[in-house]
Design a protein around this motif. Structure first.
Motif, PDB file in Angstrom:
ATOM      1  N   PRO A  54      16.321 -24.106 -26.147  1.00  0.00           N
ATOM      2  CA  PRO A  54      15.243 -24.275 -27.131  1.00  0.00           C
ATOM      3  C   PRO A  54      15.458 -25.500 -28.017  1.00  0.00           C
ATOM      4  O   PRO A  54      14.498 -26.171 -28.395  1.00  0.00           O
ATOM      5  CB  PRO A  54      15.292 -22.978 -27.945  1.00  0.00           C
ATOM      6  N   THR A  55      16.722 -25.786 -28.353  1.00  0.00           N
ATOM      7  CA  THR A  55      17.046 -26.933 -29.220  1.00  0.00           C
ATOM      8  C   THR A  55      18.385 -27.521 -28.766  1.00  0.00           C
ATOM      9  O   THR A  55      19.070 -26.962 -27.902  1.00  0.00           O
ATOM     10  CB  THR A  55      17.176 -26.518 -30.706  1.00  0.00           C
ATOM     11  N   GLY A  56      18.754 -28.624 -29.403  1.00  0.00           N
ATOM     12  CA  GLY A  56      19.994 -29.304 -29.035  1.00  0.00           C
ATOM     13  C   GLY A  56      21.259 -28.599 -29.479  1.00  0.00           C
ATOM     14  O   GLY A  56      22.334 -28.852 -28.932  1.00  0.00           O
ATOM     15  N   ALA A  57      21.145 -27.716 -30.474  1.00  0.00           N
ATOM     16  CA  ALA A  57      22.348 -27.050 -30.992  1.00  0.00           C
ATOM     17  C   ALA A  57      23.009 -26.168 -29.919  1.00  0.00           C
ATOM     18  O   ALA A  57      24.188 -26.370 -29.589  1.00  0.00           O
ATOM     19  CB  ALA A  57      22.010 -26.265 -32.257  1.00  0.00           C
ATOM     20  N   PRO A  58      22.281 -25.209 -29.319  1.00  0.00           N
ATOM     21  CA  PRO A  58      22.911 -24.410 -28.249  1.00  0.00           C
ATOM     22  C   PRO A  58      23.220 -25.240 -27.001  1.00  0.00           C
ATOM     23  O   PRO A  58      24.165 -24.938 -26.269  1.00  0.00           O
ATOM     24  CB  PRO A  58      21.876 -23.321 -27.952  1.00  0.00           C
ATOM     25  N   GLU A  59      22.437 -26.289 -26.770  1.00  0.00           N
ATOM     26  CA  GLU A  59      22.684 -27.128 -25.598  1.00  0.00           C
ATOM     27  C   GLU A  59      24.051 -27.807 -25.702  1.00  0.00           C
ATOM     28  O   GLU A  59      24.815 -27.850 -24.735  1.00  0.00           O
ATOM     29  CB  GLU A  59      21.573 -28.170 -25.464  1.00  0.00           C
ATOM     30  N   LYS A 116       7.663 -29.065 -52.760  1.00  0.00           N
ATOM     31  CA  LYS A 116       8.492 -28.216 -53.635  1.00  0.00           C
ATOM     32  C   LYS A 116       7.951 -26.793 -53.654  1.00  0.00           C
ATOM     33  O   LYS A 116       6.748 -26.578 -53.773  1.00  0.00           O
ATOM     34  CB  LYS A 116       8.526 -28.784 -55.053  1.00  0.00           C
ATOM     35  N   GLY A 117       8.874 -25.852 -53.492  1.00  0.00           N
ATOM     36  CA  GLY A 117       8.499 -24.440 -53.511  1.00  0.00           C
ATOM     37  C   GLY A 117       8.032 -23.896 -52.164  1.00  0.00           C
ATOM     38  O   GLY A 117       7.727 -22.713 -52.047  1.00  0.00           O
ATOM     39  N   LEU A 118       7.982 -24.775 -51.157  1.00  0.00           N
ATOM     40  CA  LEU A 118       7.503 -24.325 -49.849  1.00  0.00           C
ATOM     41  C   LEU A 118       8.651 -23.851 -48.951  1.00  0.00           C
ATOM     42  O   LEU A 118       9.811 -24.186 -49.163  1.00  0.00           O
ATOM     43  CB  LEU A 118       6.743 -25.449 -49.133  1.00  0.00           C
ATOM     44  N   LYS A 119       8.268 -23.100 -47.940  1.00  0.00           N
ATOM     45  CA  LYS A 119       9.208 -22.633 -46.916  1.00  0.00           C
ATOM     46  C   LYS A 119       8.896 -23.388 -45.630  1.00  0.00           C
ATOM     47  O   LYS A 119       7.774 -23.313 -45.125  1.00  0.00           O
ATOM     48  CB  LYS A 119       9.033 -21.120 -46.719  1.00  0.00           C
ATOM     49  N   LEU A 120       9.883 -24.132 -45.123  1.00  0.00           N
ATOM     50  CA  LEU A 120       9.683 -24.967 -43.941  1.00  0.00           C
ATOM     51  C   LEU A 120      10.617 -24.539 -42.819  1.00  0.00           C
ATOM     52  O   LEU A 120      11.785 -24.218 -43.065  1.00  0.00           O
ATOM     53  CB  LEU A 120       9.956 -26.440 -44.273  1.00  0.00           C
ATOM     54  N   ALA A 121      10.109 -24.562 -41.596  1.00  0.00           N
ATOM     55  CA  ALA A 121      10.945 -24.277 -40.431  1.00  0.00           C
ATOM     56  C   ALA A 121      11.168 -25.569 -39.657  1.00  0.00           C
ATOM     57  O   ALA A 121      10.265 -26.393 -39.519  1.00  0.00           O
ATOM     58  CB  ALA A 121      10.271 -23.248 -39.518  1.00  0.00           C
ATOM     59  N   THR A 122      12.394 -25.756 -39.182  1.00  0.00           N
ATOM     60  CA  THR A 122      12.702 -26.875 -38.296  1.00  0.00           C
ATOM     61  C   THR A 122      13.828 -26.438 -37.370  1.00  0.00           C
ATOM     62  O   THR A 122      14.265 -25.283 -37.413  1.00  0.00           O
ATOM     63  CB  THR A 122      13.052 -28.146 -39.097  1.00  0.00           C
ATOM     64  N   PHE A 123      14.285 -27.346 -36.516  1.00  0.00           N
ATOM     65  CA  PHE A 123      15.377 -26.995 -35.610  1.00  0.00           C
ATOM     66  C   PHE A 123      16.656 -26.723 -36.414  1.00  0.00           C
ATOM     67  O   PHE A 123      16.782 -27.147 -37.560  1.00  0.00           O
ATOM     68  CB  PHE A 123      15.587 -28.116 -34.597  1.00  0.00           C
ATOM     69  N   PRO A 155      11.495 -23.979 -31.145  1.00  0.00           N
ATOM     70  CA  PRO A 155      10.074 -24.326 -31.227  1.00  0.00           C
ATOM     71  C   PRO A 155       9.128 -23.140 -31.112  1.00  0.00           C
ATOM     72  O   PRO A 155       8.141 -23.050 -31.847  1.00  0.00           O
ATOM     73  CB  PRO A 155       9.879 -25.316 -30.076  1.00  0.00           C
ATOM     74  N   GLY A 156       9.431 -22.209 -30.187  1.00  0.00           N
ATOM     75  CA  GLY A 156       8.557 -21.047 -30.015  1.00  0.00           C
ATOM     76  C   GLY A 156       8.482 -20.200 -31.272  1.00  0.00           C
ATOM     77  O   GLY A 156       7.390 -19.818 -31.731  1.00  0.00           O
ATOM     78  N   ASP A 157       9.658 -19.940 -31.861  1.00  0.00           N
ATOM     79  CA  ASP A 157       9.710 -19.124 -33.088  1.00  0.00           C
ATOM     80  C   ASP A 157       9.017 -19.831 -34.251  1.00  0.00           C
ATOM     81  O   ASP A 157       8.351 -19.195 -35.072  1.00  0.00           O
ATOM     82  CB  ASP A 157      11.161 -18.816 -33.463  1.00  0.00           C
ATOM     83  N   ALA A 158       9.182 -21.162 -34.315  1.00  0.00           N
ATOM     84  CA  ALA A 158       8.578 -21.922 -35.419  1.00  0.00           C
ATOM     85  C   ALA A 158       7.057 -21.953 -35.304  1.00  0.00           C
ATOM     86  O   ALA A 158       6.339 -21.831 -36.297  1.00  0.00           O
ATOM     87  CB  ALA A 158       9.139 -23.339 -35.453  1.00  0.00           C
ATOM     88  N   THR A 160       5.245 -19.665 -33.869  1.00  0.00           N
ATOM     89  CA  THR A 160       4.825 -18.303 -34.228  1.00  0.00           C
ATOM     90  C   THR A 160       4.853 -18.112 -35.738  1.00  0.00           C
ATOM     91  O   THR A 160       3.928 -17.530 -36.320  1.00  0.00           O
ATOM     92  CB  THR A 160       5.746 -17.266 -33.551  1.00  0.00           C
ATOM     93  N   ALA A 161       5.897 -18.628 -36.390  1.00  0.00           N
ATOM     94  CA  ALA A 161       6.060 -18.439 -37.840  1.00  0.00           C
ATOM     95  C   ALA A 161       4.940 -19.097 -38.639  1.00  0.00           C
ATOM     96  O   ALA A 161       4.403 -18.494 -39.570  1.00  0.00           O
ATOM     97  CB  ALA A 161       7.424 -18.985 -38.279  1.00  0.00           C
ATOM     98  N   ILE A 162       4.560 -20.330 -38.271  1.00  0.00           N
ATOM     99  CA  ILE A 162       3.480 -20.991 -39.026  1.00  0.00           C
ATOM    100  C   ILE A 162       2.131 -20.346 -38.702  1.00  0.00           C
ATOM    101  O   ILE A 162       1.269 -20.209 -39.568  1.00  0.00           O
ATOM    102  CB  ILE A 162       3.458 -22.524 -38.799  1.00  0.00           C
ATOM    103  N   SER A 163       1.971 -19.879 -37.472  1.00  0.00           N
ATOM    104  CA  SER A 163       0.720 -19.224 -37.074  1.00  0.00           C
ATOM    105  C   SER A 163       0.528 -17.920 -37.835  1.00  0.00           C
ATOM    106  O   SER A 163      -0.596 -17.558 -38.209  1.00  0.00           O
ATOM    107  CB  SER A 163       0.717 -18.951 -35.564  1.00  0.00           C
ATOM    108  N   ALA A 164       1.637 -17.227 -38.080  1.00  0.00           N
ATOM    109  CA  ALA A 164       1.593 -15.938 -38.784  1.00  0.00           C
ATOM    110  C   ALA A 164       1.728 -16.102 -40.302  1.00  0.00           C
ATOM    111  O   ALA A 164       1.851 -15.119 -41.025  1.00  0.00           O
ATOM    112  CB  ALA A 164       2.705 -15.037 -38.258  1.00  0.00           C
ATOM    113  N   LYS A 165       1.732 -17.347 -40.770  1.00  0.00           N
ATOM    114  CA  LYS A 165       1.859 -17.667 -42.201  1.00  0.00           C
ATOM    115  C   LYS A 165       3.185 -17.194 -42.788  1.00  0.00           C
ATOM    116  O   LYS A 165       3.289 -16.925 -43.981  1.00  0.00           O
ATOM    117  CB  LYS A 165       0.678 -17.094 -43.005  1.00  0.00           C
TER     118      LYS A 165
END
Length: 309
Positions: A54-59, A116-123, A155-158, A160-165
Motif C-alpha cells: 500500500p505504501t513505501g513503509a511496509p515495502e 489549523k485544527g484539521l485532521k489530515l491523512a497521509t502515508f 491509500p485505500g484507507d485514506a 475511505t476516511a475522507i469519503s466518510a468524513k
C-alpha cells in the motif's frame, strides 16, 4: 530470497515490490508486456515474482527482511531503510512530483493557515508524502504536533476516511486525488510540485547483493525500466488502460488523474539527487533518522551512466 545464492546458476527468480499508483506504471507495463521475463531470461531468470504494497513503509520493511530484490518505491522510505541498515541503492528515477493535498468540499482553503485544527491523512511516517507534507507545514509555520492531527494510512484507507468524513483532508499520490474528486468527496488545493518544485518521488532500488554479484542483470533491469517508461510516455492511453486493469480503478478516473497530475515519468537519477539528499535532512529534523545521508550512501548512478553512453 532468490538473490541469496552464491553462484550465478542459483539465481532463477527475482522478486519486485511495487505500489498501485500511477507513479509506477513502468513496472506494470513491463510486467503486462512480458518484458521483465523476456529481457532477463538471458541471465537465467525463469520467474518474476511481485508483491504489491500500500505504501513505501511496509515495502522497505520487506526489502530489509530480504523478501524483495528490486523495488519501485518512494525515495523517502528508502532513506529511512538505509538508516536502518538496508543494503541497496537507488539506480534510477521513476517519477517526480504527482501528489495532491485534497480537502473535503465544505472546507475553506486559501492557504496553509486554514489547515489549523484539521485532521489530515497521509502515508505513514518516513514516506514521501509524510516527509513532504510535514516539511511544507513546518516551513509555513504550522506545528505538526499541535496545530494539525496527521494520521498515517494507506491509500485505500485514506480514500475511505475522507469519503466518510472521518478526516478533513488527505495528502496522497495519484490516482487517489482524482478518485476522491470524481466521487465528489474533496477537491485538490495544492499539488506537491508547488510545495517542493521538481521533488523526487518514486525511484528504482536494487539490492546491494544484485549490484555486486549481478551487475549485467542490474543493467538490464534498468534498460527494461527505461523501455517501459518511454513506452508509457508515448502511449499514455494504453498506460492508463494497463493501470486500470491491474488495479481495478475506473479507466475514466485514471485518464483524469494522468491529465491533471503534476507528475512526470523519468529515468535519469541525476535531477532527483538534490531533493533526495534534502529529504535526509528533513527526516533527520523530524527525528526519523540519526544522521543525514550523502549522495554516495543513497545512489549508484553508474548503471544509468553506462546505459546512456
Amino acid at each position: 530470497t532468490s538473490s541469496n545464492g552464491d553462484e550465478h546458476a542459483d539465481l532463477t527468480e527475482l522478486t519486485f515490490g511495487y505500489q498501485p499508483s500511477t507513479h509506477q506504471i513502468a513496472y506494470m507495463t513491463a510486467d503486462v508486456k512480458g518484458w521483465w521475463l523476456e529481457d532477463l531470461a538471458p541471465f537465467g531468470i525463469t520467474r518474476i515474482n511481485d508483491i504489491e504494497f500500500p505504501t513505501g513503509a511496509p515495502e522497505m520493511q520487506a526489502m530489509l527482511s530480504g523478501h524483495i530484490d528490486v523495488a519501485y518505491v518512494g525515495a523517502a522510505p528508502v532513506i529511512s531503510a538505509l538508516d536502518k541498515g538496508l543494503d541497496a541503492k537507488i539506480v534510477a528515477a521513476v517519477q517526480t512530483q504527482g501528489s495532491n493535498l485534497v480537502l473535503r468540499p465544505e472546507i475553506t482553503y486559501e492557504g496553509p493557515e486554514d489547515l489549523k485544527g484539521l485532521k489530515l491523512a497521509t502515508f505513514p511516517p518516513g514516506t514521501i508524502q509524510d516527509t513532504l507534507l510535514k516539511d511544507w507545514l513546518i516551513k509555513n509555520g504550522i506545528d505538526t504536533d499541535n496545530d494539525v492531527e496527521i494520521l498515517g494510512m494507506g491509500p485505500g484507507d485514506a480514500i475511505t476516511a475522507i469519503s466518510a468524513k472521518k478526516v478533513d483532508g488527505v495528502f496522497l499520490p495519484h490516482p487517489a486525488p482524482a478518485i476522491i474528486e470524481s466521487e465528489g468527496n474533496g477537491r485538490s488545493v495544492i499539488a506537491s510540485g508547488e510545495m517542493m518544485p521538481d521533488h523526487a518521488c518514486c525511484v528504482l532500488v536494487v539490492s546491494g547483493n544484485l549490484i555486486r554479484e549481478e551487475p549485467e542483470l542490474v543493467s538490464q533491469i534498468l534498460q527494461t525500466h527505461i523501455k517501459a517508461t518511454d513506452y508509457n510516455t508515448a502511449h499514455i492511453d494504453e498506460a492508463s488502460k494497463i493501470f486500470a486493469e491491474m488495479t481495478g480503478w475506473d479507466i475514466e478516473v485514471v485518464n483524469k488523474s494522468l491529465a491533471e497530475w503534476d507528475g512526470a515519468w523519468i529515468c535519469d537519477p541525476n535531477p532527483i539527487i538534490g531533493s533526495t539528499v534534502n529529504y535526509t535532512q528533513v527526516q533527520h529534523e523530524l527525528g526519523y533518522i540519526d544522521n543525514p545521508l550523502t549522495e554516495e550512501e543513497i545512489f549508484d548512478t553508474s548503471f544509468y551512466e553506462a546505459v546512456k553512453q
